[in-house]
Design an enzyme around this catalytic site. Structure first.
Site, PDB file in Angstrom:
ATOM      1  N   LYS B 122       0.804  -1.230   0.000  1.00 52.08           N
ATOM      2  CA  LYS B 122       0.000   0.000   0.000  1.00 52.08           C
ATOM      3  C   LYS B 122       0.833   1.273   0.000  1.00 52.08           C
ATOM      4  O   LYS B 122       0.456   2.265  -0.611  1.00 52.08           O
ATOM      5  CB  LYS B 122      -0.945  -0.007   1.196  1.00 52.08           C
ATOM      6  CG  LYS B 122      -2.029  -1.055   1.042  1.00 52.08           C
ATOM      7  CD  LYS B 122      -3.183  -0.811   1.980  1.00 52.08           C
ATOM      8  CE  LYS B 122      -4.319  -1.732   1.596  1.00 52.08           C
ATOM      9  NZ  LYS B 122      -5.540  -1.460   2.341  1.00 52.08           N
ATOM     10  N   GLU B 204      -3.226   7.207   8.165  1.00 49.61           N
ATOM     11  CA  GLU B 204      -3.917   7.955   7.128  1.00 49.61           C
ATOM     12  C   GLU B 204      -4.938   8.831   7.821  1.00 49.61           C
ATOM     13  O   GLU B 204      -5.577   8.389   8.775  1.00 49.61           O
ATOM     14  CB  GLU B 204      -4.653   6.969   6.227  1.00 49.61           C
ATOM     15  CG  GLU B 204      -4.413   7.142   4.751  1.00 49.61           C
ATOM     16  CD  GLU B 204      -5.103   6.055   3.960  1.00 49.61           C
ATOM     17  OE1 GLU B 204      -4.419   5.344   3.228  1.00 49.61           O
ATOM     18  OE2 GLU B 204      -6.334   5.913   4.116  1.00 49.61           O
ATOM     19  N   ARG B 296      -6.751  -7.603 -10.300  1.00 50.07           N
ATOM     20  CA  ARG B 296      -7.480  -8.846 -10.605  1.00 50.07           C
ATOM     21  C   ARG B 296      -8.888  -8.471 -11.063  1.00 50.07           C
ATOM     22  O   ARG B 296      -9.264  -7.310 -11.010  1.00 50.07           O
ATOM     23  CB  ARG B 296      -7.592  -9.684  -9.335  1.00 50.07           C
ATOM     24  CG  ARG B 296      -8.166  -8.838  -8.193  1.00 50.07           C
ATOM     25  CD  ARG B 296      -8.487  -9.612  -6.965  1.00 50.07           C
ATOM     26  NE  ARG B 296      -8.455  -8.785  -5.775  1.00 50.07           N
ATOM     27  CZ  ARG B 296      -9.463  -8.059  -5.304  1.00 50.07           C
ATOM     28  NH1 ARG B 296     -10.623  -8.059  -5.923  1.00 50.07           N
ATOM     29  NH2 ARG B 296      -9.333  -7.321  -4.218  1.00 50.07           N
TER      30      ARG B 296
END
Lengths: 159, 500
Positions: B122, B204, B296
């Site tokens: 990430k 975050e 995906r």
């Protein structure tokens, strides 16, 4: 004469009457009249000028019924209670799974809230705890066993 | 039946359940040979019946079958497989698997392993988005020497602690003040270490009333890349999506365009050449921030297929085998109506969503105009305890949101599964909620309305009682009751007789 039935874990008191081909249900002083027809695997219920299609499926623990977007599981109150009474102390599998740990031995005294068995299902560990103070009477499973939902795992005799 | 004249490839689907069926169908429709794999638990899984050949790969535990790279590769080599489609979950985002597939001279139906690696972490993904000029949520990576309190002060509370290697909401924690922060930092590190083998965490800024909106992209090996209309995925429980719709009621076509262009910037930065999704958070002022890239096909891809008419899975396979895309971006920008998806899980909402596995005794499926059911179950099938408890996805398409909501509601009413507990009624309560109907919801919707989502519709109780009585009077027998207790039939006869 009023009757009681259990629907989705809630008790409903009602009166029932049959008049010609009409079923009359009274709940809380309100009266509902239905005409019911079996059409194939389903029921067509007519109330006033509206038809509703009902699907149903019979299971061991009651009748399942779908009406529009509602789902009802209907059972006799007494029958349900009988089953609960004989087994409420035992440790049962709430869902199918694999026995990860058995934390007790036969003859052991345990207290309410104590973890008895750890069951793993879909990678989640579930601690199954005693609901009463008591003594372990019998253990029906071993670590690694795969068990079905509602299987009795450990028998507890309360003190 | 042979409808297509292409060079026949042997394509293996390294997955199970509804997504395996979805992909196996696409492989056959393209004219290729569809090959399934299965574990002990899936010896009678419906997905096997959609394949031309099916091979056993191992024991029920995922680590010994669907996650067993060596075994899958061995089976693939032995059976002369040309390409592998990983579906979602299991090995879909496993760079090592993608590498092995390619080094075994098979086609990996997914992006280059390098692209997967680039956005697989990430923090790395955030750096990539940043250098592509795409906004990211203000945040800070916690080095081992960084003081968490100092780091947090720069951002301001509330803060979301995330695992760098994490995904699917695992290891995420919200902290609202300094004390909560100190209490949670070490726990979060340990969780990250044990779940993802990497203790790196980052902070975050927690957005207020956020929306989770994502952009489907499709790219080929020739530099063609396109974005699709957005999917609104803000109906989540514990960061797991439950209902997805497209287009979103939150953003307009202009904003969708800016987000689509931002998504393309990100995937071009990593030379992406497959189907993928760029996820964004959108705050209450409609500012959007890059969240992550899913390399995906996603669970909710049908929503996009329904409003564009484009088969994402088929295209994903074609580009992997070297075909080029020939869309026109303009043709993708205007959604054809509206589509919404409900994920049906074998979980018991009333019991804190514990998995409800076991054999299906009754299975009645919905149908009708605009209804698509992507399922992996059937009557008699036993939902295994070893895997994700998803049963199916019900997708409704309409000329507008009103129509697709109406159709989804009707379809869910007609979808009957027993004796497993499912999320059907729970989802019905979501889509009946006035705020949802208005399209006014954010990711807090489920928590905010939690109690109300368990409401039971009691309107038909009297009718149900009448039917119960009627079925009893018809001599409807209770075949299961063999233990000598008064059978339901007798109960009903008793009821029938009370009037004499």
């Amino acid at each position: 004469m009023s009757e009681t039935v259990k629907i989705n874990n809630k008790l409903w008191e009602y009166e029932l009457d049959k008049e010609d081909n009409c079923f009359i249900v009274k709940i809380d002083g309100k009266v509902y009249r239905y005409e019911i027809y079996m059409i194939g695997d389903e029921l067509f219920v007519k109330e006033n000028n509206k038809y509703i299609k009902i699907s149903y499926f019979q299971e061991k623990d009651g009748l399942n019924l779908w009406a529009e977007d509602a789902f009802y599981k209907i059972s006799e109150e007494s029958e349900e209670e009988l089953i609960e009474e004989e087994s409420e102390k035992d440790i049962k599998a709430p869902m199918p799974g694999i026995i990860k740990e058995v934390l007790v031995e036969v003859g052991q005294h345990i207290s309410k809230g104590q973890t008895v068995v750890v069951l793993e299902s879909m990678k989640m560990s579930n601690e199954l705890k005693a609901s009463v103070d008591g003594e372990i009477k019998e253990i029906f499973v071993a670590v690694g066993d795969q068990v079905d939902a509602f299987a009795t795992l450990v028998r507890i005799e309360s003190e | 039946m042979e409808y297509s004249e292409c060079e026949k490839k042997r394509i293996l689907v390294a997955n199970r359940g509804e997504i395996a069926i979805r992909i196996l169908k696409a492989i056959r429709e393209l004219g290729h040979t569809a090959i399934a794999i299965y574990s002990d638990a899936d010896k009678f899984s419906p997905h096997l019946t959609f394949a031309d050949e099916a091979y056993y790969v191992g024991e029920s535990e995922a680590s010994k079958s669907y996650l067993n790279i060596d075994r899958i590769i061995e089976v693939a080599k032995k059976n002369k497989i040309d390409g592998i489609h990983p579906g979602y979950g299991f090995l879909a985002e496993n760079t090592k698997f993608a590498d092995v597939v390619k080094s075994s001279n098979m086609v990996w139906v997914g992006p280059q392993p390098k692209s997967m690696y680039d956005v697989g972490d990430k923090i790395r993904a955030r750096e990539i988005a940043k250098s592509a000029g795409v906004p990211i949520i203000p945040g800070v990576t916690l080095g081992s020497n960084t003081d968490p309190v100092d780091a947090a002060k720069g951002l301001g509370f509330p803060i979301l602690i995330k695992a760098s290697a994490g995904g699917g909401g695992k290891g995420m924690r919200i902290v609202r003040d300094e004390r909560e922060l100190i209490d949670n930092v070490d726990i979060a590190r340990k969780e990250a270490e044990s779940s993802f083998a990497d203790p790196t965490i980052y902070f975050e800024k927690l957005l207020e009333e956020p929306h989770h909106i994502e952009i489907q992209v499709l790219a080929d090996k020739f530099g063609n890349a396109y974005y699709f209309p957005e999917r609104e995925c803000s109906i989540q429980r514990r960061y797991q999506k439950i209902v997805e719709e497209s287009p979103s009621t939150t953003i307009d076509r202009m904003q969708a365009k800016s987000m689509g262009e931002a998504a393309l910037k990100v995937i071009k930065e990593i030379a992406y050449d497959s189907a993928g999704t760029v996820e964004f958070m959108v705050d209450k002022d409609k500012n959007f921030y890059f969240l992550e890239v899913n390399t995906r096909i996603q669970v909710e891809h049908p929503v996009t297929e329904e409003i564009t008419g484009i088969d994402l899975v088929a295209n994903q396979i074609e580009v992997a085998f070297g075909k080029s895309l020939s869309f026109n971006q303009d043709s993708l920008n205007i959604p054809k109506g509206h589509a919404i998806e409900a994920r049906i899980y074998a979980e018991d909402p009333v019991n804190n969503f514990i998995p409800s596995t076991g054999k299906i005794d009754y299975y009645k499926i919905p149908y009708g105009a605009g209804i698509r059911l992507d399922d992996g179950a059937c009557k008699g099938f036993e939902i295994p305890i070893h895997y994700d408890p998803i049963i199916s996805k019900v997708i409704a398409r309409g000329k507008d949101r009103k129509q697709s909501l109406y159709r989804l509601h009707k379809a869910l009413s007609d979808y009957h599964i027993l004796p497993l507990k499912t999320t059907i009624s729970f989802i019905m309560n979501i889509i009946k909620h006035p705020e949802f109907i208005k399209g006014c919801y954010d990711t807090n919707f489920i928590n905010k309305n939690y109690e109300k989502l368990f409401d039971e519709n009691e309107e038909y109780i009297p009718l149900a009682i009448a039917c119960y009585y009627y079925l009893g009077s018809q001599g409807f027998s209770n075949e299961y009751n063999l233990d000598g207790r008064e059978t339901l039939k007798e109960c009903w006869q008793h009821l029938t007789n009370f009037r004499g």
